[in-house]
Design an enzyme around this catalytic site. Structure first.
Site, PDB file in Angstrom:
ATOM      1  N   HIS A 143       0.182  -9.946   0.265  1.00 52.07           N
ATOM      2  CA  HIS A 143      -0.320  -9.191  -1.079  1.00 52.07           C
ATOM      3  C   HIS A 143       0.323 -10.355  -2.051  1.00 52.07           C
ATOM      4  O   HIS A 143       0.774 -11.416  -1.852  1.00 52.07           O
ATOM      5  CB  HIS A 143       0.589  -7.874  -1.062  1.00 52.07           C
ATOM      6  N   LYS A 146      -6.404   3.275   5.892  1.00 51.86           N
ATOM      7  CA  LYS A 146      -5.535   3.783   4.759  1.00 51.86           C
ATOM      8  C   LYS A 146      -5.450   5.263   4.774  1.00 51.86           C
ATOM      9  O   LYS A 146      -5.286   5.772   3.572  1.00 51.86           O
ATOM     10  CB  LYS A 146      -6.226   3.085   3.414  1.00 51.86           C
ATOM     11  N   ARG A 175       1.429 -12.121   8.168  1.00 50.20           N
ATOM     12  CA  ARG A 175       0.508 -11.344   7.593  1.00 50.20           C
ATOM     13  C   ARG A 175       1.065 -10.945   6.125  1.00 50.20           C
ATOM     14  O   ARG A 175       0.130 -11.300   5.151  1.00 50.20           O
ATOM     15  CB  ARG A 175       0.150 -10.096   8.370  1.00 50.20           C
ATOM     16  N   SER A 215       0.748  -1.157  -0.022  1.00 54.07           N
ATOM     17  CA  SER A 215       0.001  -0.044   0.120  1.00 54.07           C
ATOM     18  C   SER A 215       0.760   1.187  -0.194  1.00 54.07           C
ATOM     19  O   SER A 215       0.418   2.095  -0.731  1.00 54.07           O
ATOM     20  CB  SER A 215      -0.976   0.215   1.146  1.00 54.07           C
ATOM     21  N   ARG A 226       2.958  -9.115  15.512  1.00 53.85           N
ATOM     22  CA  ARG A 226       2.954  -7.322  14.966  1.00 53.85           C
ATOM     23  C   ARG A 226       1.509  -6.943  15.448  1.00 53.85           C
ATOM     24  O   ARG A 226       1.516  -5.995  15.335  1.00 53.85           O
ATOM     25  CB  ARG A 226       3.361  -7.629  13.391  1.00 53.85           C
ATOM     26  N   ALA A 230       6.541   3.490   7.329  1.00 55.19           N
ATOM     27  CA  ALA A 230       6.354   4.389   8.345  1.00 55.19           C
ATOM     28  C   ALA A 230       4.973   3.857   9.114  1.00 55.19           C
ATOM     29  O   ALA A 230       5.001   4.065  10.330  1.00 55.19           O
ATOM     30  CB  ALA A 230       6.202   5.821   7.831  1.00 55.19           C
TER      31      ALA A 230
END
EC number: 5.4.2.12
Length: 511
Positions: free
Chosen positions: A460, A333, A155, A64, A187, A260
């Protein structure tokens, strides 16, 4: 009264890749009448969102952050992952002034060097090779006490795949003859980004204080115990390995995640003396807290690889030409349509507005696969109908956030919810005579299980992503990438693209 604007809207369906094989494909199994109709009736094509096309190493799946940076920059942006990997290969990493000087500070005082980060080959938030290089750097500088605080993935990697990275870390320590893995935590706790401070507190306490839910003799024992409790890597409860190695005054702490958004919250209690989102106890007076990359301008700590300034990204170019723009998404998001889409800039541009829809407060999004897409669409349609905005950038998180849970049925529902919302958006755009581009930042929901292992596929993918254009009459070319999307928007708006944007429009207006 000012004239209504013919909005160009960019709708990013997060985690929505194209995969011909319908096996374990939530998108293919979902009822998506709106997108099916658009495929028949509108200009559409497939574009690349992974690997070298977005500035990542060849074959590396997109993500993303990278996706939104490329979408907004209108050029292929050399990613931090690639930047750090190249520095390690060239040897420059081991001479990095920020890393070397801050590690040396602790070593001179005979203090410990603590290294934390996501120990994973995933390459989305971090890479284990970067962590191993940092351990080697500390040893090379003469550190006698090196402690790794490993966040487990599951993940961006298979749900139970932490054994190999943990064994690899043990091997590095063994070869160097110094250091150890001190703590483990999933996480889920260490990398929250939605102000779930109860989770972050547990991660902080095990890293900073050596206070965990469990104590084990070695990392692999901790992992096996976690699996016996039916906790996959992502959800492993905070665990101390052997004798606790709490962080003390004068120690240095290096955070090795390069992305980040999920690094910000866990950084803050280490950096901020007056931190108050949970009771952290006595503030640790570190000799240094070092970020691998800059997580936020507001985090007062040096970055080993500070951002490379991107000039004339989409938001800046629109502002410089007196255009108005809206950025809108759910919490999950929101950073992507603002900070990342703006090329790492936090501040609003002239003429920019933002709308944040809070993401639902659920443990995992398979419990509410539609998330808050209805409220998001209400606000988005209202913004389109208002005629206030030349450009709108919107992200629907569902495909990605629910795809990450590995829950196939929930992912199908997530895709169906997004399709319904897209229908409303397209109708609103048509009413105002605007244009709508619909695409994705990377794949995810189109592959929900790994055929070879039988495990859920929560990561992903490297698949191409769809691209639809609704509005003016256009033709599409093939071979596009995410960096071609901003030039496409400018083309539809009748604007020139800046010299820095090297992307080319995916669709061309038919006169």
């Amino acid at each position: 009264m000012s004239q209504s604007k013919k909005t160009v809207a960019l709708i990013i369906m997060d985690g929505w890749g194209h995969r011909e094989d319908t096996t374990n494909n939530a998108i293919a199994h979902a009822k998506t009448p709106v997108l099916d109709r658009l495929t028949k009736e509108t200009t559409n094509t497939l574009i690349s969102a992974s690997g070298m096309d977005v500035g990542l190493p060849g074959g590396q799946m997109g993500n993303s952050e990278v996706g939104h940076v490329n979408l907004g920059a209108g050029r292929v942006v050399y990613q931090d992952f690639t930047r750090v990997t190249k520095a390690i290969e060239d040897g420059d990493f081991f001479e990095n002034e920020v890393l070397v000087s801050n590690v040396d500070k602790a070593i001179k005082q005979d203090k410990a060097v603590h290294i934390m980060g996501l120990l994973s080959p995933g390459g989305v938030h971090s890479h284990q090779d970067h962590i191993f290089a940092m351990i080697k750097l500390a040893a090379k500088r003469g550190a006698k006490k090196i402690f790794l605080h490993a966040f487990l993935d599951g993940r961006d990697t298979p749900p139970r795949s932490a054994k190999a990275p943990l064994e690899a870390a043990d091997k590095v320590f063994e070869e160097l003859g110094v250091g150890k893995t001190a703590t483990l935590v999933g996480r889920y706790y260490a990398m929250d980004r939605d102000s779930r401070w109860d989770r972050v507190e547990k991660a902080y306490k095990v890293i900073a204080k050596g206070e965990g839910a469990f104590n084990v003799a070695c990392a692999i024992e901790g992992l096996e115990n976690s699996y016996s409790r039916d906790e996959n890597d992502e959800f492993m409860q905070p665990t101390v390995i052997g004798d606790a190695a709490p962080i003390e005054d004068g120690d240095a702490l290096v955070f090795m995640n390069f992305r980040a958004d999920r690094a910000r919250e866990i950084s803050r209690p280490f950096v901020e003396k007056d931190f108050s989102d949970f009771e952290k106890g006595e503030h640790i007076d570190l000799s240094a807290f070092v970020m691998l990359t800059q997580y936020a301008e507001s985090i007062d700590a040096p970055a080993a690889y500070p951002p490379v300034a991107l000039v004339n990204v989409m938001g800046e170019w629109l502002a410089n030409h007196g255009k108005t723009q809206l950025r809108i998404s759910e919490t999950e998001k929101f950073a992507h349509v603002t900070f990342f889409y703006s090329g790492g800039k936090e501040d609003l541009y002239e003429g920019e507005e933002r709308i944040l829809i809070p993401s639902p407060k659920v443990a995992t999004y398979d419990l509410q696969p539609e998330m808050n897409s209805t409220e998001l669409t209400d606000k988005l349609v209202e913004a389109i109908e208002s005629g206030k905005f030349d450009a709108i950038i919107c992200n629907y998180p569902n495909g990605d956030m629910v795809g990450h849970t590995g829950n196939f049925d929930a992912a199908v529902k997530a895709c169906e919810a997004v399709d319904t919302c897209i229908g409303r958006v397209v109708e609103a755009i048509k009413k105002v005579g605007g244009d709508c581009l619909i695409t994705a930042d990377h794949g995810n929901a189109e592959k929900m299980a790994d055929e070879t292992t039988g495990q859920a596929h929560t990561a992903h993918t490297s698949e191409l992503v769809p691209f639809w254009h609704v509005g003016q009459k256009t033709t599409a070319r093939s071979g596009g990438t995410l960096s071609d999307v901003a030039p496409t928007m400018l083309h539809l708006m009748g604007m020139e693209q800046p010299a820095e944007m090297t992307g080319k429009p995916i669709v061309t207006l038919v006169k």
